[in-house]
Design an enzyme around this catalytic site. Sequence first.
Site, PDB file in Angstrom:
ATOM      1  N   LYS A  99      19.943 -39.392 -47.212  1.00 32.04           N
ATOM      2  CA  LYS A  99      19.321 -38.017 -46.281  1.00 32.04           C
ATOM      3  C   LYS A  99      20.960 -38.497 -45.252  1.00 32.04           C
ATOM      4  CE  LYS A  99      17.075 -35.877 -43.188  1.00 32.04           C
ATOM      5  NZ  LYS A  99      16.284 -34.311 -43.564  1.00 32.04           N
ATOM      6  N   ALA A 108      15.624 -31.545 -51.338  1.00 31.74           N
ATOM      7  CA  ALA A 108      14.265 -32.013 -50.290  1.00 31.74           C
ATOM      8  C   ALA A 108      15.320 -30.726 -49.141  1.00 31.74           C
ATOM      9  CB  ALA A 108      12.916 -33.212 -49.839  1.00 31.74           C
ATOM     10  N   ARG A 109      14.595 -30.414 -48.196  1.00 36.93           N
ATOM     11  CA  ARG A 109      15.716 -29.934 -47.051  1.00 36.93           C
ATOM     12  C   ARG A 109      13.893 -30.276 -45.683  1.00 36.93           C
ATOM     13  NH1 ARG A 109      19.383 -27.316 -47.757  1.00 36.93           N
ATOM     14  NH2 ARG A 109      20.138 -26.536 -49.988  1.00 36.93           N
ATOM     15  N   ASP A 169       2.117 -42.135 -38.332  1.00 42.51           N
ATOM     16  CA  ASP A 169       2.352 -41.329 -39.611  1.00 42.51           C
ATOM     17  C   ASP A 169       2.259 -41.910 -41.067  1.00 42.51           C
ATOM     18  OD1 ASP A 169       2.492 -38.262 -40.266  1.00 42.51           O
ATOM     19  OD2 ASP A 169       4.411 -38.069 -40.201  1.00 42.51           O
ATOM     20  N   PHE A 181      16.269 -31.721 -39.391  1.00 40.34           N
ATOM     21  CA  PHE A 181      17.386 -32.205 -39.631  1.00 40.34           C
ATOM     22  C   PHE A 181      18.689 -32.422 -39.859  1.00 40.34           C
ATOM     23  CE2 PHE A 181      15.371 -34.038 -35.731  1.00 40.34           C
ATOM     24  CZ  PHE A 181      15.348 -32.716 -34.603  1.00 40.34           C
ATOM     25  N   GLY A 182      18.283 -32.200 -41.780  1.00 35.92           N
ATOM     26  CA  GLY A 182      19.266 -32.132 -42.833  1.00 35.92           C
ATOM     27  C   GLY A 182      18.859 -31.954 -43.812  1.00 35.92           C
TER      28      GLY A 182
END
Length: 381
Positions: free
Chosen positions: A104, A84-85, A222, A88-89
């Site tokens: 991550k 996954a993208r 969230d 921030f990284g």
Amino acid sequence: MKEAGGDGGFVRADQIDLKSLDEQLERHLSRAWTMEKRKEEAAADQRGSKPPALAAAHYSQNRRQRRSDWEIDPSKLVVRGVIARGTFGTVHRGVYDGHDVAVKLLDWGEDGHRSEQDIAALRAAFSQEVSVWHKLDHPNVTKFIGAIMGARDLDIQTESGHLAMPSNICCVVVEYLAGGSLKGFLIKNRRKKLAFKVVVQIALDLARGLSYLHSKKIVHRDVKTENMLLDKTRTVKIADFGVARLEASNPSDMTGETGTLGYMAPEVLNGSPYNRKCDVYSFGICLWEIYCCDMPYPDLSFSEVTSAVVRQNLRPEMPRCCPSSLANVMKRCWDANPDKRPEMAEVVSMLEAIDTSKGGGMIPVDQRQGCLSCFRQYRGP
């Protein structure tokens, strides 16, 4: 931007993605970091026995000692392919000390648009949030394994050699969950729907995880199905602590829109003070989504949703086939008045009391015989 608060002083939860670090926290931690550094330098100057280089080394050593309880050994980490993208990284598959993990890699300074002070503040926020996360231990919270703060000449082993890590990169390692996101699971079952027993079990997993966080004074802020992951046994685990925080003792210290539209409570959308009950509201929306295997408000824009939720008490359409025992949980959780929403511990009890032996799941699309009677327009509690 101010943040949310509640009874007895609560914490900002942090996501693997760390995509929305709070601006106020950045400023606060930046000031704290700068003040601490100045104190160290002043102390070194007063002693007169330590040159600046030694004083800096002493400061760095103290920082390493403070974070040693969560920092991991990079020599035991193998980073594999990207899964996954994020902002921030990137998130990678990996192995740490023989265990499957998700890794991550965070780079806050790669684009060159951040000042040293900004990067220092982001690292300080990162350090605080992982120091909170690593203490959490619950079957419905993704297990935090450890982290690595950016360091010069840090090499991480990969299957094809070594990966040179810039000094501004930080690394978060958590357990790898093969089942993917809860949202993805619901999308796969959009047509056939889930058995009522499965709906309640998934809801219980999420409710128990949130109840645990709230017991630790952590407000997630969230809560949504995209931020929940499934393991091989379909157990749900909360996986996103990117904007979570300790609940403030003063509710007026937690304000400002934080979260995802469609799941955000009216008081959050309205910019009013809020507390952990914003998570309860979001859980109610997730519960509807789990039961229906569908998206709430599919025909409305974000701006329309925001206005209607706050001013018209809009809520997702309640299926007529939904058992009253489950519908009641949804309605109580998404009540417009936060004080009338139950605590998550009470939600767990309500879900545990539901009888699933007689069915009651959402009617699959191919069994509705062209009739939309399973839905009725629901505009409020």
